[in-house]
Design an enzyme around this catalytic site. Sequence first.
Site, mmCIF file in Angstrom:
data_model
loop_
_atom_site.group_PDB
_atom_site.id
_atom_site.type_symbol
_atom_site.label_atom_id
_atom_site.label_comp_id
_atom_site.label_asym_id
_atom_site.label_seq_id
_atom_site.Cartn_x
_atom_site.Cartn_y
_atom_site.Cartn_z
ATOM 1 N N TYR A 117 0.848 -1.174 0.158
ATOM 2 C CA TYR A 117 -0.078 0.050 -0.006
ATOM 3 C C TYR A 117 0.727 1.331 -0.082
ATOM 4 O O TYR A 117 2.005 1.061 0.374
ATOM 5 C CB TYR A 117 -0.844 0.044 1.169
ATOM 6 C CG TYR A 117 -2.032 -1.088 1.086
ATOM 7 C CD1 TYR A 117 -3.218 -0.942 0.336
ATOM 8 C CD2 TYR A 117 -1.671 -2.131 1.833
ATOM 9 C CE1 TYR A 117 -3.822 -2.197 0.557
ATOM 10 C CE2 TYR A 117 -2.472 -3.455 2.175
ATOM 11 C CZ TYR A 117 -3.785 -3.241 1.306
ATOM 12 O OH TYR A 117 -4.678 -4.236 1.373
ATOM 13 N N CYS A 136 -3.080 -20.694 9.325
ATOM 14 C CA CYS A 136 -2.023 -19.840 9.006
ATOM 15 C C CYS A 136 -2.072 -19.186 7.594
ATOM 16 O O CYS A 136 -1.467 -20.033 6.852
ATOM 17 C CB CYS A 136 -0.834 -19.962 9.774
ATOM 18 S SG CYS A 136 0.417 -18.628 9.531
HETATM 19 C C1 LIG Z 1 -3.315 -5.761 5.747
HETATM 20 C C2 LIG Z 1 -1.973 -5.143 5.465
HETATM 21 C C3 LIG Z 1 -1.567 -4.033 5.753
HETATM 22 C C4 LIG Z 1 -2.553 -3.018 6.648
HETATM 23 O O1 LIG Z 1 -3.737 -2.593 6.074
HETATM 24 P P1 LIG Z 1 -4.504 -1.812 6.644
HETATM 25 O O2 LIG Z 1 -5.968 -2.077 5.941
HETATM 26 O O3 LIG Z 1 -4.023 -0.450 7.028
HETATM 27 O O4 LIG Z 1 -5.093 -2.326 8.249
HETATM 28 C C5 LIG Z 1 -0.491 -3.344 5.179
HETATM 29 N N1 LIG Z 1 0.256 -4.088 4.268
HETATM 30 C C6 LIG Z 1 -0.080 -5.251 3.819
HETATM 31 C C7 LIG Z 1 1.021 -5.992 2.964
HETATM 32 C C8 LIG Z 1 -1.086 -5.962 4.573
HETATM 33 O O5 LIG Z 1 -1.490 -7.162 4.067
#
Ligand SMILES: *Cc1c(COP(=O)(O)O)cnc(C)c1O
Length: 444
Positions: A117, A136
């Site tokens: 992200y 898991c």
């Molecule tokens: C779940 C996740 C996050 C965090 O996601 P949020 O929606 O902000 O809680 C960040 N990076 C990765 C790779 C994830 O799988």
Amino acid sequence: MSPSPFPSRRAPMYASVPDQQWNDWRWQLSHRLNSFEDLNKLLKLTESEKKALMTRGLFRVDITPYFVSLINPEDPNDPIRRQVIPTADEIVPFTGMMEDSLAEDLHSPVPGLVHRYPDRVLMLVTTQCASYCRYCTRSRIVGNPAATFSKAEFELQLDYLRKTPQIRDVLISGGDPLTIAPRQLEELLSRLREIPHIEVIRIGTRVPVFMPMRVTTELTDMLQKYHPLWMNIHVNHPNEITAELAEACDRLTRAGIPLGNQSVLLAGINDCPHIFRKLVQDLVRIRVRPYYIYQCDLVEGAGHFRTPVAKGIEIIEALRGHTSGFAVPTFVVDAPGGGGKIPLGPNYLVSMSDHKIVLRNYEGLITTYEEPESYKPHDPKTCPYCQNKQAEPGQNGVQGLLDGESMMIKPEGFDRLHSRGGEQHRLRSGQDKWKPLGIGEDPD
Ligand SMILES: *Cc1c(COP(=O)(O)O)cnc(C)c1O
């Protein structure tokens, strides 16, 4: 203090263990159960469990004495038993099964760091857990004592974070970060805090659930030096909410750590709106805000835990409006292949025109909202936040379409497929002009 409304249990075979040992997390870790012989003393194991426990190469088994004590030994379908004791179903492959179903390895600029992200990263700091969940999502790396992350890899992770200023949120996970040595954990947090652009640190952990005695005041005193620090725990069923977990959460909350919960939707364990309503209501009683419900990933060994996606939507339908709004989590499907978390829920929008929208509420009441006749939006040209937007190219997604940044998002190969008029020379002679290119076929 009034007695806890939540139970506290210790299996009969631990009755003679002195409290001082029982309440010591190191004792809990070193007395974990992991073999047929260990577990058969406590529970009458089924043939399927026996077969799994005798299978070589199975995903690691380890259960703390505290957590195993929460199992009702009479019930082979006990919801806690099913989360931590393997069955022969684990050995059965299924359609769509993958080792790294979320393509995390593909998104790792350095080992153990997943940058999926725009403004946040997932940092995997250990492969160890206090107990191992049979479903898991990271069973490809978790549990293997030989595959822990090295000091050198930690330095590479820090280097990447230092030179990537758009990262403002670091989610520490694993494995379970609360299983690493206390001094190492503090080193990790203090090194992250040295990086000025990291605003928020998050810890994802199931230790408070598997081993609440780990949450000592020593630990919370240390953690609160690194605020803003948030924590997500992982509770799937109301039976996991005990007096000990409530106390651990109380210590964390008093240290100013906001607590959230992530559950995984699991067939035969919590795939029921009534179980979930009780779960989220008990969570908010111990001041834990339900955050996500995950659709079970397409991971090896977890096929028998999967439910239809519709079950998650049904659960949200049973929560929204029916109980406190802050007790309602978001149901997400972590899209296979690295698509990230996609929220899903019931539809409340029934219809719309240019001046009216038709909505339904949780009771099925259908109502309308009259849109404003004239709308004067804020002025992006004078808005300092609009002027100062920053993102890596291509990361604004659908929001970028609304923002006018781009007009469309094209699927892979779109331009090539639709440019036959001007670029006929690119097609092999004799090839049907309208024949779509096959997967993996290269026109050049
Ligand atoms: C779940 C996740 C996050 C965090 O996601 P949020 O929606 O902000 O809680 C960040 N990076 C990765 C790779 C994830 O799988």
